[in-house]
Design a protein around this motif. Structure first.
Motif, PDB file in Angstrom:
ATOM      1  N   GLN A  85     -19.007  -0.268  -7.503  1.00  0.00           N
ATOM      2  CA  GLN A  85     -17.755   0.434  -7.282  1.00  0.00           C
ATOM      3  C   GLN A  85     -17.844   1.263  -6.001  1.00  0.00           C
ATOM      4  O   GLN A  85     -18.879   1.863  -5.735  1.00  0.00           O
ATOM      5  CB  GLN A  85     -17.418   1.404  -8.430  1.00  0.00           C
ATOM      6  CG  GLN A  85     -17.203   0.732  -9.756  1.00  0.00           C
ATOM      7  CD  GLN A  85     -18.470   0.748 -10.589  1.00  0.00           C
ATOM      8  OE1 GLN A  85     -19.567   0.589 -10.070  1.00  0.00           O
ATOM      9  NE2 GLN A  85     -18.324   0.936 -11.872  1.00  0.00           N
ATOM     10  N   THR A  86     -16.776   1.301  -5.228  1.00  0.00           N
ATOM     11  CA  THR A  86     -16.814   2.106  -4.006  1.00  0.00           C
ATOM     12  C   THR A  86     -15.944   3.338  -4.182  1.00  0.00           C
ATOM     13  O   THR A  86     -15.002   3.353  -4.970  1.00  0.00           O
ATOM     14  CB  THR A  86     -16.311   1.300  -2.792  1.00  0.00           C
ATOM     15  OG1 THR A  86     -15.081   0.683  -3.168  1.00  0.00           O
ATOM     16  CG2 THR A  86     -17.315   0.256  -2.376  1.00  0.00           C
ATOM     17  N   ALA A  87     -16.282   4.358  -3.422  1.00  0.00           N
ATOM     18  CA  ALA A  87     -15.520   5.595  -3.478  1.00  0.00           C
ATOM     19  C   ALA A  87     -14.163   5.385  -2.818  1.00  0.00           C
ATOM     20  O   ALA A  87     -14.042   4.625  -1.863  1.00  0.00           O
ATOM     21  CB  ALA A  87     -16.284   6.705  -2.761  1.00  0.00           C
ATOM     22  N   THR A  88     -13.150   6.069  -3.333  1.00  0.00           N
ATOM     23  CA  THR A  88     -11.843   5.997  -2.690  1.00  0.00           C
ATOM     24  C   THR A  88     -11.893   6.840  -1.416  1.00  0.00           C
ATOM     25  O   THR A  88     -12.811   7.644  -1.218  1.00  0.00           O
ATOM     26  CB  THR A  88     -10.748   6.557  -3.597  1.00  0.00           C
ATOM     27  OG1 THR A  88     -11.034   7.944  -3.820  1.00  0.00           O
ATOM     28  CG2 THR A  88     -10.702   5.839  -4.935  1.00  0.00           C
ATOM     29  N   ALA A  89     -10.879   6.638  -0.586  1.00  0.00           N
ATOM     30  CA  ALA A  89     -10.838   7.378   0.683  1.00  0.00           C
ATOM     31  C   ALA A  89     -10.827   8.885   0.438  1.00  0.00           C
ATOM     32  O   ALA A  89     -11.510   9.646   1.130  1.00  0.00           O
ATOM     33  CB  ALA A  89      -9.612   6.953   1.491  1.00  0.00           C
ATOM     34  N   VAL A  90     -10.081   9.333  -0.581  1.00  0.00           N
ATOM     35  CA  VAL A  90     -10.005  10.786  -0.792  1.00  0.00           C
ATOM     36  C   VAL A  90     -11.333  11.323  -1.332  1.00  0.00           C
ATOM     37  O   VAL A  90     -11.748  12.429  -0.994  1.00  0.00           O
ATOM     38  CB  VAL A  90      -8.844  11.196  -1.738  1.00  0.00           C
ATOM     39  CG1 VAL A  90      -7.512  10.952  -1.079  1.00  0.00           C
ATOM     40  CG2 VAL A  90      -8.933  10.537  -3.077  1.00  0.00           C
ATOM     41  N   GLU A  91     -12.014  10.525  -2.137  1.00  0.00           N
ATOM     42  CA  GLU A  91     -13.325  10.977  -2.628  1.00  0.00           C
ATOM     43  C   GLU A  91     -14.309  11.120  -1.469  1.00  0.00           C
ATOM     44  O   GLU A  91     -15.060  12.092  -1.375  1.00  0.00           O
ATOM     45  CB  GLU A  91     -13.863   9.987  -3.677  1.00  0.00           C
ATOM     46  CG  GLU A  91     -13.129  10.080  -5.014  1.00  0.00           C
ATOM     47  CD  GLU A  91     -13.433   8.913  -5.952  1.00  0.00           C
ATOM     48  OE1 GLU A  91     -13.185   9.056  -7.159  1.00  0.00           O
ATOM     49  OE2 GLU A  91     -13.900   7.853  -5.479  1.00  0.00           O
ATOM     50  N   ARG A  92     -14.273  10.142  -0.576  1.00  0.00           N
ATOM     51  CA  ARG A  92     -15.167  10.229   0.593  1.00  0.00           C
ATOM     52  C   ARG A  92     -14.823  11.436   1.448  1.00  0.00           C
ATOM     53  O   ARG A  92     -15.714  12.153   1.911  1.00  0.00           O
ATOM     54  CB  ARG A  92     -15.066   8.949   1.433  1.00  0.00           C
ATOM     55  CG  ARG A  92     -15.637   7.729   0.732  1.00  0.00           C
ATOM     56  CD  ARG A  92     -15.282   6.462   1.493  1.00  0.00           C
ATOM     57  NE  ARG A  92     -15.907   6.433   2.800  1.00  0.00           N
ATOM     58  CZ  ARG A  92     -16.996   5.718   3.077  1.00  0.00           C
ATOM     59  NH1 ARG A  92     -17.556   4.975   2.160  1.00  0.00           N
ATOM     60  NH2 ARG A  92     -17.510   5.724   4.284  1.00  0.00           N
ATOM     61  N   GLU A  93     -13.539  11.674   1.616  1.00  0.00           N
ATOM     62  CA  GLU A  93     -13.127  12.848   2.403  1.00  0.00           C
ATOM     63  C   GLU A  93     -13.665  14.131   1.792  1.00  0.00           C
ATOM     64  O   GLU A  93     -14.132  15.024   2.488  1.00  0.00           O
ATOM     65  CB  GLU A  93     -11.596  12.947   2.412  1.00  0.00           C
ATOM     66  CG  GLU A  93     -10.939  12.430   3.654  1.00  0.00           C
ATOM     67  CD  GLU A  93      -9.431  12.395   3.455  1.00  0.00           C
ATOM     68  OE1 GLU A  93      -8.874  13.360   2.891  1.00  0.00           O
ATOM     69  OE2 GLU A  93      -8.823  11.373   3.845  1.00  0.00           O
ATOM     70  N   ALA A  94     -13.557  14.220   0.463  1.00  0.00           N
ATOM     71  CA  ALA A  94     -14.014  15.437  -0.209  1.00  0.00           C
ATOM     72  C   ALA A  94     -15.511  15.649   0.021  1.00  0.00           C
ATOM     73  O   ALA A  94     -15.968  16.767   0.281  1.00  0.00           O
ATOM     74  CB  ALA A  94     -13.717  15.351  -1.711  1.00  0.00           C
ATOM     75  N   VAL A  95     -16.270  14.564  -0.058  1.00  0.00           N
ATOM     76  CA  VAL A  95     -17.724  14.666   0.158  1.00  0.00           C
ATOM     77  C   VAL A  95     -18.010  15.007   1.612  1.00  0.00           C
ATOM     78  O   VAL A  95     -18.816  15.909   1.914  1.00  0.00           O
ATOM     79  CB  VAL A  95     -18.420  13.339  -0.239  1.00  0.00           C
ATOM     80  CG1 VAL A  95     -19.899  13.388   0.115  1.00  0.00           C
ATOM     81  CG2 VAL A  95     -18.231  13.065  -1.724  1.00  0.00           C
ATOM     82  N   ASP A  96     -17.319  14.322   2.523  1.00  0.00           N
ATOM     83  CA  ASP A  96     -17.567  14.549   3.953  1.00  0.00           C
ATOM     84  C   ASP A  96     -17.161  15.951   4.380  1.00  0.00           C
ATOM     85  O   ASP A  96     -17.705  16.500   5.336  1.00  0.00           O
ATOM     86  CB  ASP A  96     -16.821  13.499   4.795  1.00  0.00           C
ATOM     87  CG  ASP A  96     -17.388  12.098   4.582  1.00  0.00           C
ATOM     88  OD1 ASP A  96     -18.464  11.998   3.956  1.00  0.00           O
ATOM     89  OD2 ASP A  96     -16.759  11.122   5.025  1.00  0.00           O
ATOM     90  N   ALA A  97     -16.187  16.539   3.668  1.00  0.00           N
ATOM     91  CA  ALA A  97     -15.774  17.907   4.006  1.00  0.00           C
ATOM     92  C   ALA A  97     -16.944  18.867   3.790  1.00  0.00           C
ATOM     93  O   ALA A  97     -17.047  19.897   4.457  1.00  0.00           O
ATOM     94  CB  ALA A  97     -14.576  18.320   3.161  1.00  0.00           C
ATOM     95  N   VAL A  98     -17.831  18.557   2.864  1.00  0.00           N
ATOM     96  CA  VAL A  98     -18.988  19.427   2.624  1.00  0.00           C
ATOM     97  C   VAL A  98     -20.160  19.025   3.518  1.00  0.00           C
ATOM     98  O   VAL A  98     -20.847  19.870   4.081  1.00  0.00           O
ATOM     99  CB  VAL A  98     -19.435  19.348   1.140  1.00  0.00           C
ATOM    100  CG1 VAL A  98     -20.636  20.251   0.893  1.00  0.00           C
ATOM    101  CG2 VAL A  98     -18.286  19.728   0.226  1.00  0.00           C
ATOM    102  N   LEU A  99     -20.372  17.729   3.671  1.00  0.00           N
ATOM    103  CA  LEU A  99     -21.593  17.261   4.341  1.00  0.00           C
ATOM    104  C   LEU A  99     -21.391  16.854   5.788  1.00  0.00           C
ATOM    105  O   LEU A  99     -22.360  16.594   6.496  1.00  0.00           O
ATOM    106  CB  LEU A  99     -22.165  16.049   3.576  1.00  0.00           C
ATOM    107  CG  LEU A  99     -22.541  16.263   2.111  1.00  0.00           C
ATOM    108  CD1 LEU A  99     -23.017  14.951   1.508  1.00  0.00           C
ATOM    109  CD2 LEU A  99     -23.636  17.308   1.991  1.00  0.00           C
ATOM    110  N   GLY A 100     -20.150  16.779   6.231  1.00  0.00           N
ATOM    111  CA  GLY A 100     -19.911  16.213   7.563  1.00  0.00           C
ATOM    112  C   GLY A 100     -19.863  14.699   7.458  1.00  0.00           C
ATOM    113  O   GLY A 100     -20.235  14.133   6.430  1.00  0.00           O
TER     114      GLY A 100
END
Lengths: 619, 313
Positions: free
Chosen positions: A8-23
């Motif tokens: 399963q792959t992360a949705t775009a918004v899930e990735r955004e949420a993670v990237d907002a913390v980690l860059g």
């Protein structure tokens, strides 16, 4: 590390949420789209694995954005942080505030713990069941859900509800006191208003030391803090030097306020002496003991004082890196803490060269996610490190091997803020207040059936009666039945104990504890049996599950109580009481940490002192 | 090859049940006790694993300590006074055995019955067991929420066996959460991390991410988790099936030590043979190269040995 991630792959918004913390991810190896520049070698090793301490903040970000932690999102997090998915799942599923299955975005966590039981949570729950539907079921629009929750730390304004809304603009708001209409409105999509702290009852009293700025200072302004005496203690600490500060703290005979009453000076000295570097400093603000709300009010009313006190502690113990671990259910306290740290950093009170004195120290913030056990110091280390919040075996003690295996000072919020006065007026002057064995003042969280619940500060040695009188005594027309001292891990005392002196030595002698400063009052209208059952359920839910005596003992304790309350004992009532006693001894002697060791205290004290179930024949 | 480093260790003197005992610095209380011939029960302890002291059955009393200490993890100290059979110790062990006996199926745990008798543990006094959980129910439990029931039955971890591959089964109704499989799968040995501890409290379980079946997980079928499992929760499918049929009979089995034929490492194998068929493969813990660990080939790659030509060929 060779990770196997689910398809399963992360949705775009899930990735955004993670990237907002980690860059943004650096390469295809850690979750970006694969490109030809990625090469044929994987990035791994210690550097890739050293980011695991970011797991908890990242999981929070996903939960707040998506409303649950999906397999795709978890897989992306694992790739970014090089964590095996099974382990990340083990961590995420440990916390009550993280959902591992799809859940509607709006969740109302309705406190059903003992403090709220005294003030109408049963009626609130009954009303919600009638108008909205059973807990855990979606009302008509499928957009919201309500759940029962353990103590939310808003006991002075019970009944309490925490409403979280996941989405693009996530929100967390407390409602207290809450009505069924308030909750229904929140479930229907109206974001509750930001809570405003209530005025402190003791305003202006000369007894008040730790709370003297409450209600006077603007908690969101560094200038206001400084104009009310802020950062004078740190200036004085620089003059004293690290050894001087430790000497004053030792002279003050300050004992830890988190529950264990360990001498703060000794703890600091032990860490200061450690040749191993770095040293870490942690402010333990994960108060989750039912009935405890003092840390919340300190952060809501005077957040800069904690930051200043931590800086003094860091100076004394040689720490350059500090953490505040605040429980996850305190939205207003969190906002104010984040703001205070940001302002302090911006104005040179955190970071490099603090106050021009060449000192380097900064604070990282961590938010809990619904786990009482993380208030246990070694469980808290594991939680920060991105592991399950399971307590570690002691020894080694934190001063030798704590966070990341390094020497660590970990103090409760209230302990730390005491240090400001100690540094300002000197340890010996501080020790003049209170009693011989318990110096200074103490914050008490009064809740339940009192006229004016709230946070009260009194010198040690004050009697329970005097403290209750300050809060206006038992609610008008009601009669005092019992008082829970020290929280769910504490003990019930009866009206015959009102002359008990509130100090470490006097309570120890009486076989009770001050614990985290809980004084929860029950009048004759509050039936005791459901209260005891709630305490038993609390410990069953909050046991981390690591050791057998606590994991199973808390269940067996709950079952025996259920049989007693429903008047269907196995054998006689006396048999059940004997069984409870055996379970209690097993948990106390053989559990790894304080949770299991104290999980039977309150229940035992109630059965012993108040005998709610004993029939004439038995007694 | 350079000289073998020699570590000089101090000797410490301590007292165990009133007897003076000499032990090596860094040794555990359990180690010192066992060398003195004392029989201390253990479940989560593994000679080749980092102690997690989770089961709390090996607790002993150490003078000056407020609570009992786990002998498997606590190191000996000079002048330590240890009691291994005091009333407090015996009570703690009894409770641990009762808690486990009333919540977990210990029918394939070696010595469980013997210890129950020794410590007068009576798991039945917590009431009849609650009905088993439906398939997947415990895997989905949300931390901080539980269904309490009325106390008339004792909650258990009973649930259907997980049979999702041809090599081994996971019968979590027999799991005492000793963490040994997780350690063996993780940093202690295999570094595969297919399984971890998930959930919280009584709903804690050993799981893959989102409880996906093993073939979809990171599992490499080395079977080192089976080797360390103290209760038979992890079991060769060949053993599980024979037990289900009632044809598992250890008295009819022979054990033959041999060397794994697959690669040059030379792992030792112990073949357990019943009815002229290999039913299980283990590896001795004291082997200096592998410490009892194997890979999928050594553990499960024995079918060719017993492949018989079809009749008439």
């Amino acid at each position: 590390m060779d990770l196997r991630i689910q398809d399963q792959t992360a949705t775009a918004v899930e990735r955004e949420a993670v990237d907002a913390v980690l860059g943004p991810p650096e390469s295809g190896w850690v979750g970006a789209a694969r490109t030809t520049t990625d090469g044929h070698f994987a990035v791994g090793g210690h550097a890739a694995r050293s980011e695991r301490h970011l797991l908890l903040p990242v999981l929070h970000a996903v939960q707040a954005r998506a409303g649950w932690i999906s397999p795709g999102a978890l897989g992306y997090v694992c790739r970014r942080l090089t964590i095996p998915p099974a382990e990340a799942y083990g961590v995420a599923s440990f916390y009550a505030l993280f959902a591992m299955e799809p859940r509607p975005p709006v969740v109302a966590h309705v406190c059903t713990d003992i403090g709220c039981m005294c003030r109408g949570s049963d009626e609130l729950v009954a009303e919600l069941q009638r108008t909205v539907g059973p807990a855990g079921e979606h009302p008509g629009n499928g957009h919201a859900i309500w759940l029962e929750s353990p103590c939310l730390g808003l006991c002075e304004r019970a009944p309490a509800v925490l409403v979280t809304e996941a989405g693009e603009d996530p929100s967390e708001r407390s409602i207290a006191p809450a009505s069924a209409d308030d909750v229904a409105a929140a479930l229907a999509g109206r974001v509750p208003e930001r809570m405003t702290p209530e005025p402190v009852a003791q305003q202006g009293s000369p007894d008040v030391r730790l709370m003297r700025r409450f209600g006077v200072v603007d908690p969101e302004s560094l200038d206001s803090y400084r104009s009310h005496g802020g950062y004078e203690a740190l200036r004085r600490a620089f003059a004293l030097g690290p050894a001087g500060v430790i000497r004053e703290v030792s002279d003050s005979r300050l004992l830890g306020r988190g529950g264990a009453a360990f001498p703060t000076g000794r703890k600091w000295e032990a860490v200061a002496r450690q040749p191993v570097r770095p040293h870490y400093l942690i402010c333990n603000a994960d108060e989750s003991e039912p009935g405890t709300f003092k840390d919340r009010i300190v952060f809501e009313q005077d957040p800069f004082s904690v930051i200043e006190a931590m800086t003094v502690a860091a100076l004394a113990t040689g720490c350059e890196h500090g953490y505040v671990y605040l429980r996850g259910e305190y939205p207003l306290a969190w906002e104010r803490l984040v703001n205070a740290v940001t302002l302090a950093r911006r104005h040179g009170f955190l970071g490099e060269n603090i106050m021009g004195q060449g000192m380097r120290f900064d604070i990282e913030l961590r938010k809990g996610a619904g786990a009482y056990i993380c208030g246990e110091e070694t469980a808290l280390f594991n939680s920060i490190e991105g592991l399950r919040g399971e307590p570690r075996n002691k020894p080694p003690f934190p001063v030798d091997s704590g966070l990341f295996g390094k020497p660590t000072v970990i103090n409760n919020v209230e302990t730390l803020v005491n240090v400001l006065d100690i540094v300002l007026e000197g340890g010996r002057a501080f020790a003049q207040r209170g009693t011989e064995g318990s110096t200074g003042t103490r914050l008490f969280c009064l809740s339940g059936s009192v006229e004016r619940p709230g946070l009260y500060e009194v010198p040690f040695g004050t009697t329970l009666r005097a403290l209750l009188d300050m809060a206006g005594g038992v609610r008008a027309g009601r009669e005092l039945r019992s008082i829970l001292l020290g929280g769910a891990a504490g003990a019930f005392v009866g009206p015959d104990m009102l002359d008990l002196e509130l100090s470490f030595e006097a309570t120890r002698e009486a076989g009770v504890t001050l614990g985290s400063g809980v004084v929860m009052v029950f009048d004759e209208t509050v039936p005791l049996a459901p209260v005891l059952l709630r305490i038993a359920a609390f410990f069953r839910d909050e046991s981390c599950g690591q050791c057998v005596p606590c994991r199973v003992g808390t269940v067996r304790q709950q079952e025996a109580l259920l049989r007693l309350v429903s008047d269907r004992p196995r054998g006689s009532v006396e048999d059940e009481l004997a069984l409870l006693d055996e379970i209690a001894r097993g948990m106390r002697d053989a559990s790894i940490c304080g949770l299991g060791q104290t999980a039977a205290n309150a229940i035992e004290s109630a059965l012993r002192g108040l005998r709610p179930f004993r029939t004439e024949a038995v007694s | 090859m350079s000289a073998v480093p020699v570590t000089l260790r101090r000797t410490v003197e301590l007292e165990i049940d009133g007897e003076a005992v000499r032990a090596r610095e860094g040794e555990t209380i359990l180690g010192a006790c066992r060398r003195s011939g004392l029989d201390i029960p253990t479940l989560c302890f593994g000679e080749t694993l980092t102690p997690v002291n989770a089961c709390r059955v090996c607790m002993v009393e150490v003078e000056g300590s407020r609570v009992l200490v786990p002998s498997c993890a606590r190191k000996v100290e000079d002048g330590m006074k240890v009691k291994t059979a005091s009333e407090r110790v015996r009570h703690a062990r009894k409770m641990v055995l009762e808690f486990l006996g009333s919540s977990v199926d210990l029918s394939t745990t070696p010595r469980a019955d013997e210890w129950m008798a020794e410590y007068d543990a009576r798991p039945e006094r917590y009431g009849p067991p609650a009905p088993p959980a439906a398939e997947g129910e415990r895997d989905r439990a949300q931390a901080g929420h539980h269904h309490a029931g009325d106390g008339q039955t004792a909650a258990t971890v009973a649930q259907p066996v997980k049979v999702d591959n041809e090599l081994y089964v996971r019968d979590y109704a027999k799991c005492i959460l000793c963490y040994k499989c997780v350690e063996g799968c993780g940093t202690d040995w295999q570094n595969t991390f297919a399984i971890a501890v998930a959930g919280r409290g009584f709903e804690t379980r050993i799981a893959t991410e989102y409880a996906v079946p093993l073939p979809g997980s990171a599992c490499v079928y080395c079977g080192n988790c089976i080797a360390v499992c103290p209760t038979g929760a992890l079991m060769f499918k060949s053993e599980h099936d024979r037990r289900a049929e009632g044809t598992w009979d250890e008295s009819q089995q022979t054990q033959t030590d041999t060397i794994c034929p697959y690669c040059g490492v030379g792992c030792n194998l112990t073949l357990h043979v019943q009815d002229n068929t290999i039913v299980k493969v283990t590896s001795p813990l004291d082997h200096d190269v592998t410490s009892g660990n194997l890979c999928v080939k050594g553990r499960f790659g024995f079918q060719h040995v017993q492949s018989r030509a079809p009749k008439g060929v």
